[in-house]
Design an enzyme around this catalytic site. Structure first.
Site, short mmCIF file in Angstrom:
data_model
loop_
_atom_site.label_atom_id
_atom_site.label_comp_id
_atom_site.label_asym_id
_atom_site.label_seq_id
_atom_site.Cartn_x
_atom_site.Cartn_y
_atom_site.Cartn_z
N GLU A 161 -14.04 83.38 0.59
CA GLU A 161 -14.93 84.26 -0.30
C GLU A 161 -15.28 85.56 0.71
OE1 GLU A 161 -18.15 81.98 -2.14
OE2 GLU A 161 -17.13 80.44 -0.94
N ASN A 180 -23.26 83.88 -2.28
CA ASN A 180 -23.91 82.94 -1.24
C ASN A 180 -25.42 82.90 -1.44
OD1 ASN A 180 -23.96 81.38 1.27
ND2 ASN A 180 -22.09 82.41 1.55
N ARG A 181 -26.13 82.32 -0.54
CA ARG A 181 -27.46 82.13 -0.41
C ARG A 181 -28.41 82.99 -0.09
NH1 ARG A 181 -24.01 77.73 0.83
NH2 ARG A 181 -24.28 76.01 -0.30
N ASP A 227 -18.19 75.24 5.64
CA ASP A 227 -19.06 76.38 4.72
C ASP A 227 -19.75 76.99 5.29
OD1 ASP A 227 -20.08 77.34 2.30
OD2 ASP A 227 -21.52 75.29 1.82
N HIS A 232 -25.69 82.24 -5.42
CA HIS A 232 -24.69 82.80 -6.01
C HIS A 232 -25.52 83.65 -7.37
CE1 HIS A 232 -21.63 81.38 -3.52
NE2 HIS A 232 -21.40 80.26 -4.00
N HIS A 289 -14.85 83.31 -6.54
CA HIS A 289 -15.06 81.88 -5.97
C HIS A 289 -13.82 81.04 -6.26
CE1 HIS A 289 -17.24 78.58 -4.37
NE2 HIS A 289 -18.29 79.15 -4.15
N THR A 290 -12.57 81.61 -6.21
CA THR A 290 -11.37 80.74 -6.41
C THR A 290 -11.27 79.72 -5.37
OG1 THR A 290 -10.28 82.76 -7.65
CG2 THR A 290 -8.95 80.76 -6.73
N TYR A 291 -10.84 78.40 -5.88
CA TYR A 291 -10.61 77.27 -5.05
C TYR A 291 -8.95 77.41 -5.09
CZ TYR A 291 -15.24 75.30 -5.33
OH TYR A 291 -16.55 74.93 -5.30
#
Length: 381
Positions: free
Chosen positions: A346, A111-112, A283, A137, A211-213
């Site tokens: 996540e 994340n940020r 998000d 990330h 980070h799987t979609y």
């Protein structure tokens, strides 16, 4: 790591390129080549099978979950993870530009981090600003773009792949040499278990995730807005226009972020709530209810009956609805990925925690071990 004698022959065969399924029933593991980086570094793909219709294919490049096959309500297995059929997809200019992190391990900090800097023990550390003014990330070349060393193992519970990477002091601006092991396990019961472990020789900050979609209707089948999701979180961390938390822990009640009871992803995604505008949809970091290992989320897909439950010992869960997929990337099945064609759950500590002392600490010191487990369980309804 010790391999049981009963599995030795199986692993020996699979590591030589012999399909594991040819020599044994039940859980299987096999290795194959998956191309090479421009500098000649060879990349491998390991396939972990449960013996009950589930297969996870994992790359040594980025520790990436390249595909994930699970059965639907009719017993038919299909891939539910967004990704590419070849290594070139992960190295393409289009992927590098959009950088959706398909299936990758994320570190050192998931994340940020606001302003691409943080202070620790009185010293300020500057990080690469790769998301506007923020660091996202792990920076410009995070764990998702590193080559991991793989160690396969088979035991009575299933099959595992331990991936190791040593991040040197100062890499992407982070202090300390960080030794990281991430172990993927596929169990006989169709669970994907991910254990994250790390140690450091200097004080640093760590927040590891995957980070799987996911698309439980099947990779490339279209958007996931009809998926019904429940998140066991009564609070979330509101963000500003750059998606950095304000520091508040706000109630989800009365907002489109209230998933304490199941709602479809698309039901309120175009709501005019300011939080939805900032992220073009979901998000957001959710503050999970409870402590220790707990059920964080449950997702169901009406078309296939697939059910995914997420359990974690982490305090937060980032729900991302694939808002920045633009149709430029063509996935494993030959279909362009558009906005909403996959979602991420996540498990994590909160974004920007190094700059928010009121958030749970992400500081790791010498002599301590970062040790966290998350489990993605699959069934049908």
């Amino acid at each position: 790591m010790t391999v049981p004698l009963a599995a030795a022959a199986l692993l020996a065969g699979s590591l030589l390129g012999v399909p594991a399924s040819a020599s044994a029933s039940g859980p299987t593991i096999a290795k194959e080549a998956f191309g090479a980086l421009p500098d000649g570094t060879k990349i491998e793909r390991y396939t972990l099978g449960s013996g009950h219709g589930m297969k996870a294919r994992i790359l040594t490049y980025g520790g990436t979950v390249q595909s994930l096959d699970v059965p639907d309500r009719r017993g038919r297995s299909g891939n539910i993870a967004l990704g590419f059929g070849t290594l070139d997809g992960y190295l393409s200019d289009a992927f590098t530009t959009e950088n959706p992190y398909f299936g990758a391990l994320i570190g050192r900090y998931g994340n940020r981090i606001g302003g691409a800097r943080f202070a620790l023990d009185g010293k300020t550390y500057k990080l690469p600003a790769n998301d506007g003014d923020n660091s996202l990330h792990g920076g410009a070349k995070g764990f998702d773009k590193r080559v991991w060393k793989a160690h396969p193992v088979k035991d009575k519970d299933g099959v595992s792949l331990s991936l190791t990477y040593v991040s040197p002091d100062g890499e992407e601006g982070y202090p300390g040499t960080l030794r990281t092991t991430v172990t993927y396990t596929v169990t006989r019961g169709n669970d994907l278990r991910i254990r994250y472990q790390a140690t450091t020789d200097k004080p640093t900050v760590v927040n590891l995730t995957n980070h799987t979609y996911f698309n439980l209707a099947g990779e490339g089948s279209g958007d996931t807005y009809d998926h019904k999701i429940q998140i066991n979180a009564s609070r979330y961390t509101p963000v500003d226009s750059t998606l950095i938390p304000t520091g508040e822990l706000a109630s989800v009640h009365g907002t489109p972020l209230d998933f304490t009871r199941p709602h479809t992803i698309g039901e309120r995604i175009r709501d005019g709530h300011q939080q939805m505008v900032y992220g073009r949809g979901y998000d957001h970091n959710f503050v999970l209810d409870g402590t220790g290992m707990k059920l964080a989320a449950r997702v169901t897909a009406p078309a296939t009956g697939r059910v995914m439950e997420v359990r974690t010992d982490q305090p937060g869960l980032q729900f991302y609805s694939g808002n920045f997929l633009t149709g430029r990337l063509v996935g494993t099945g030959g279909t362009m990925y558009r906005q909403g064609d996959g979602f991420c759950l996540e498990t994590q500590h909160f974004p920007d925690s190094p700059n928010k002392p009121q958030f749970p600490s992400t500081t790791l010191r010498p002599g301590q071990t970062y040790d966290s487990t998350s489990v993605y369980s699959f069934s049908t309804s």
